[in-house]
Scaffold this motif. Structure first.
Motif: not given
Length: 353
Positions: A56-57, A204-210, A303-307
């Protein structure tokens, strides 16, 4: 919770594909860090970390730290294991199978009210990194969380952070927890199959699934919480999610090892902030891209902005998480949570300094 025979068959087929992917991730994890950067005979201090989905990313810093050689540089021999959901990583930690877990910070609050002292020692993110998806079939009927009533909504696992967040979004928008059905469908192939075949209306899921769902045109984004702005809009503030959390007693008795872990992860977060998504993707195991490097890079980019850049707990983040959990969790509603005991900045501040 009841499931249909149709979904049972679907889950079995999907789990076979997911277990194959997870096995590849585990193989890569168990051999990548050898402690060759340590002192003396080259054998480092051994640490086992369970990740709530290595591919998961949102948990990308775990494997990336290993691939960059930062564990080795600190003299650590880190073995990373993978489970499909964060709640399973939590279970592995409190049962003593591993010394650390990479999962959502909210588990530290949930565990505290159950009498378990666990704390986040490195905070990877200040947003959930989660996306609420609706199937193409249901997108006309589900236009906001107000429409969750009567729906089957996918989560990685019951009691997982996706389960927590889904319940909060429902309650916040006037839908009782008892008025919709959470369905544990994991992530990746199992989530996508459930969405395509109607076992869930959304989830509800995350990348790379999204990224894969959008590429297949199997669903549409309802809520995007991959950025601080998205977190603010959906949850009312910064939502610290992905983190390295450990049992407090172990942290206090192994401070040197925890400091080395913090040093390694902070180096990775800094590295991520100065490199492109494509450069990050190149460092990851090849099987994580599932044969589509471009799509994988897009997933990382989104997803990078979350870190975070320094591993420090965001200001007011713990308060936002407590507010979210109190909205639907009766255990936390009736408890006096000591937020100061759910995280520490001692190690990341030294690492940054």
């Amino acid at each position: 919770m009841r499931t249909t025979a149709r979904y049972t068959a679907l889950a079995a087929a999907g789990l076979l594909a997911l277990s194959s992917l997870t096995a590849c991730a585990d193989d890569a994890a168990s051999t990548a860090s050898t402690g060759s950067g340590g002192k003396g005979d080259g054998k480092g201090t051994k640490v086992k970390i369970m990740v709530g989905g290595l591919d998961k990313v949102i948990y990308l810093p775990a494997m990336l730290t290993q691939r960059l050689g930062y564990f080795d540089a600190e003299g650590l021999e880190v073995e990373m294991l993978s489970e499909p959901a964060g709640v399973q990583a939590e279970t592995a930690l409190v049962s003593g199978q591993v010394q650390g877990a990479v999962g959502f910070y909210d588990h530290t609050l949930d565990l505290q009210v159950k009498g378990k002292a666990v704390e986040s020692v490195v905070q990877f993110s200040h947003a959930p990194g989660e996306v609420e998806i609706v199937s193409t079939k249901a997108e006309g009927d589900i236009t906001s969380p107000k429409d969750f009533k009567g729906r089957k909504l996918g989560v990685t696992g019951l009691g997982s952070s996706t389960d927590f967040l889904t319940k909060y979004l429902a309650v916040k928008n006037g839908v009782k927890v008892s008025e919709f059905t959470p369905v544990a469908v994991g992530a990746g192939p199992t989530f996508i199959a459930a969405l395509q075949q109607g076992a869930i209306d959304g989830g509800m899921t995350t990348d790379p699934t999204v990224a894969t769902i959008l590429d297949k045109k199997a669903g549409k984004v309802l809520l995007d919480m991959r950025t601080p702005q998205g977190s603010e809009e959906a949850l009312g503030g910064p939502y610290p999610s992905s983190s390295l959390y450990m049992q407090t007693d172990w942290v206090n008795s192994h401070k040197d090892t925890v400091q080395k872990l913090a040093n390694a992860f902070v180096k990775t977060l800094k590295w991520m902030s100065t490199h492109s998504a494509a450069e990050i993707a190149e460092k990851m195991p090849t099987d994580y891209s599932q044969g589509n490097k471009l799509l994988y890079s897009v997933a990382i980019e989104n997803t990078l902005p979350m870190f975070t850049k320094d591993g420090v707990m965001p200001e007011n983040g713990p308060e936002t998480v407590e507010k979210v959990l109190k909205a639907f969790n009766p255990n936390i509603q009736n408890a006096d949570v000591d937020l100061s005991k759910t995280y520490t900045t001692e190690f990341v501040e030294k690492a940054v300094g």
